[in-house]
Motif scaffolding. Sequence first.
Motif, short mmCIF file in Angstrom:
data_model
loop_
_atom_site.label_atom_id
_atom_site.label_comp_id
_atom_site.label_asym_id
_atom_site.label_seq_id
_atom_site.Cartn_x
_atom_site.Cartn_y
_atom_site.Cartn_z
N LEU A 79 44.06 46.77 35.31
CA LEU A 79 44.82 45.34 35.41
C LEU A 79 43.93 44.87 34.48
CD1 LEU A 79 44.82 44.89 39.36
CD2 LEU A 79 46.57 45.27 37.46
N ILE A 80 44.58 44.20 33.32
CA ILE A 80 43.58 43.47 32.15
C ILE A 80 44.23 42.16 31.90
CG2 ILE A 80 43.50 43.79 29.61
CD1 ILE A 80 44.46 46.88 29.80
N GLY A 81 43.32 41.45 31.88
CA GLY A 81 43.35 39.95 31.66
C GLY A 81 43.87 39.20 33.00
N ARG A 82 42.81 38.48 33.47
CA ARG A 82 43.26 37.58 34.57
C ARG A 82 43.66 38.34 35.96
NH1 ARG A 82 47.32 33.00 33.47
NH2 ARG A 82 48.51 34.71 32.64
N ALA A 83 42.76 39.55 35.87
CA ALA A 83 43.21 40.78 36.90
C ALA A 83 42.71 40.17 38.18
CB ALA A 83 41.96 41.84 36.55
N GLU A 84 43.41 40.31 39.33
CA GLU A 84 43.23 39.65 40.59
C GLU A 84 43.77 40.77 41.71
OE1 GLU A 84 42.97 35.56 41.89
OE2 GLU A 84 44.99 36.09 41.96
N ILE A 85 43.28 40.77 42.57
CA ILE A 85 43.54 41.61 43.66
C ILE A 85 43.26 40.70 44.92
CG2 ILE A 85 43.15 43.66 45.12
CD1 ILE A 85 42.24 45.15 42.77
N THR A 86 44.33 40.64 46.01
CA THR A 86 44.10 39.87 47.05
C THR A 86 44.44 40.41 48.59
OG1 THR A 86 46.35 38.55 46.75
CG2 THR A 86 44.31 37.57 45.88
N GLN A 87 43.71 40.23 49.54
CA GLN A 87 44.31 40.76 50.90
C GLN A 87 43.99 39.71 51.76
OE1 GLN A 87 42.44 44.36 52.33
NE2 GLN A 87 44.24 44.57 53.61
N GLY A 88 45.12 39.19 52.50
CA GLY A 88 44.49 38.16 53.54
C GLY A 88 43.97 36.87 52.76
N GLY A 89 42.65 36.45 53.20
CA GLY A 89 42.07 35.66 52.63
C GLY A 89 41.14 35.69 51.66
N ASN A 90 40.98 37.10 51.43
CA ASN A 90 40.07 37.71 50.46
C ASN A 90 40.67 37.85 49.00
OD1 ASN A 90 38.20 37.89 52.68
ND2 ASN A 90 38.83 39.96 52.85
N ARG A 91 39.68 37.61 47.82
CA ARG A 91 40.19 37.69 46.58
C ARG A 91 38.94 38.30 45.72
NH1 ARG A 91 40.68 32.97 42.51
NH2 ARG A 91 39.42 32.03 44.02
N LEU A 92 39.58 39.23 45.00
CA LEU A 92 38.59 39.83 43.74
C LEU A 92 39.26 39.61 42.51
CD1 LEU A 92 36.22 41.90 42.83
CD2 LEU A 92 38.18 43.67 42.89
N ARG A 93 38.44 38.73 41.65
CA ARG A 93 39.10 38.43 40.47
C ARG A 93 38.09 38.74 39.15
NH1 ARG A 93 39.09 32.17 39.39
NH2 ARG A 93 36.90 32.73 38.91
N ALA A 94 38.71 39.07 37.96
CA ALA A 94 37.82 39.62 36.96
C ALA A 94 38.70 39.77 35.73
CB ALA A 94 37.16 41.08 37.00
N GLY A 95 38.14 39.86 34.51
CA GLY A 95 38.91 39.90 33.30
C GLY A 95 39.54 41.33 33.12
N ARG A 96 38.83 42.08 34.00
CA ARG A 96 39.69 43.61 33.92
C ARG A 96 38.99 44.21 35.22
NH1 ARG A 96 41.00 47.13 29.18
NH2 ARG A 96 41.41 49.17 29.98
N VAL A 97 40.17 45.22 35.74
CA VAL A 97 39.81 45.95 37.00
C VAL A 97 40.35 47.35 36.33
CG1 VAL A 97 40.17 46.26 39.38
CG2 VAL A 97 39.84 44.13 38.31
N ASN A 98 39.20 48.26 36.39
CA ASN A 98 39.84 49.65 36.11
C ASN A 98 39.65 50.45 37.51
OD1 ASN A 98 40.01 49.15 33.26
ND2 ASN A 98 37.47 49.48 33.36
N LEU A 99 40.70 51.44 37.92
CA LEU A 99 40.59 52.13 38.91
C LEU A 99 40.91 53.44 38.54
CD1 LEU A 99 42.51 49.08 39.82
CD2 LEU A 99 42.12 50.20 42.02
#
Length: 163
Positions: A51-71
């Motif tokens: 995920l590139i540019g304003r990458a964000e993963i959310t679940q319930g009330g939790n949020r992970l945000r970064a410029g890039r997320v590589n899986l």
Amino acid sequence: MSTRKTLGLLAAAAVLALPAAGGAQSPGNSADAPIAWGGDDLEITPAGFSLIGRAEITQGGNRLRAGRVNLTTDDRGGVTRVEAIGEVFFVTPTQTARGDRATYDLNTDEVVVTGEVILAQGENVMRGGRLVYNVRTETGRMAGAPTAGGDRVQGVFYPEGND
């Protein structure tokens, strides 16, 4: 705030970012809550996806945000590694972690956060340069960040019940 509790939020980041990681619960939400993700761009490679540019993963009330997320995925499509790059934030309803880069290796059960690492829960704050947390053993170590007095870990903790 105990170091164990504060570091525990990083374990939650692994659950949040990796639906294939297992049935553990992350703070403030159920493990079977839907996981939403988004970014400006999605890149698929033989090794996984990003995920590139304003990458964000959310679940319930939790949020992970970064410029890039590589899986990184294995041959069966299971996630083996997550790498968040560029002003990484992990936020739960009660805690916040920030760093320049975070990686979670499912093979070693280790989460490593580097850069200007800041962990906060309410008024309690801990700062350092590198945090290594083992999800399985629930142990961690914070290394110091450069300061005028040399590499140091610093924190401010407010005791509970001082009303």
